[in-house]
Write a protein that holds these residues in place. Structure first.
Motif: not given
Length: 211
Positions: A18-31
């Motif tokens: 769902a990321v739109t204008t978010g920055i510098n997020n690190s996401l790993l794994g289902f959902r």
């Protein structure tokens, strides 16, 4: 998925979708971070980690279902499966901020309607009850402050220290099972192995020594 312009990294089914204008997020794994839209600088590792966060920033969630129901709370750290999971969807608890929960199910109870902020809890099952506006508590040890609900400004360290404390405030319990049976005690200092473990201690008490 890696977005070089925004600095977002998302790996896993429905991760960061769902990321739109978010920055510098690190996401790993289902959902992991599945509903983040404009939130920034979040780290989510593990299935369902930080999966309901939307617009807030600077959360670190590591472990299965860690920080599961945080929506608008920021600057939290949860490490361990079910840590700070809170199991809430329709009240202000999901906006809690600036907490640290480390250990299996630490802070993982069914929180109630009020934000609980500025708590630090380290140890499996520590501070894992129905937190209800609990503020400024520090718990270190297995099941430390495991029953706490509304108590504020308590500092406990040791295996099952403050085990049954629920509404007590401004206590210091240090040692294995220190203050174990106190529930609503306030302004009491207990130091020593199993010190003050029997019964609900009176307010403004000082107990030092081995049980």
């Amino acid at each position: 998925n890696v977005d070089g312009d925004s600095g977002n990294v998302a790996v896993g089914s429905n991760s960061g979708n769902a990321v739109t204008t978010g920055i510098n997020n690190s996401l790993l794994g289902f959902r992991s971070g599945a509903l983040i839209t404009t939130g920034t600088q979040n780290i989510a590792i593990g299935s369902n980690a930080l999966s309901k966060n939307t617009t807030v920033s600077n959360n670190v969630a590591i472990g299965y279902n860690s920080m599961l129901d945080i929506v608008e709370g920021d600057k939290n750290v949860a490490i361990g499966s079910f840590s700070m999971a809170m199991n809430q969807t329709g009240n202000n608890a999901k906006n809690s901020k600036e907490n640290v929960f480390i250990g299996y199910n630490s802070g993982g109870g069914s929180w109630t309607a009020v934000e609980s902020n500025y708590n630090t809890s380290v140890g499996a099952w520590s501070m894992d009850a129905s937190l209800d506006g609990a503020l400024n508590n520090t718990a270190l040890g297995y099941k430390a402050l495991t029953a706490l609900t509304t108590g504020d400004s308590n500092t406990v360290a040791g295996y099952q220290a403050g085990l049954e404390l629920t509404t007590g405030t401004q206590n210091v319990f240090i040692g294995n099972k220190a203050g174990e049976s106190s529930t609503d005690t306030a302004n009491t200092i207990v130091i020593g192995n199993e010190a003050g473990r029997d019964g609900n201690l009176g307010d403004y008490s000082t107990i030092m020594g081995v049980y």
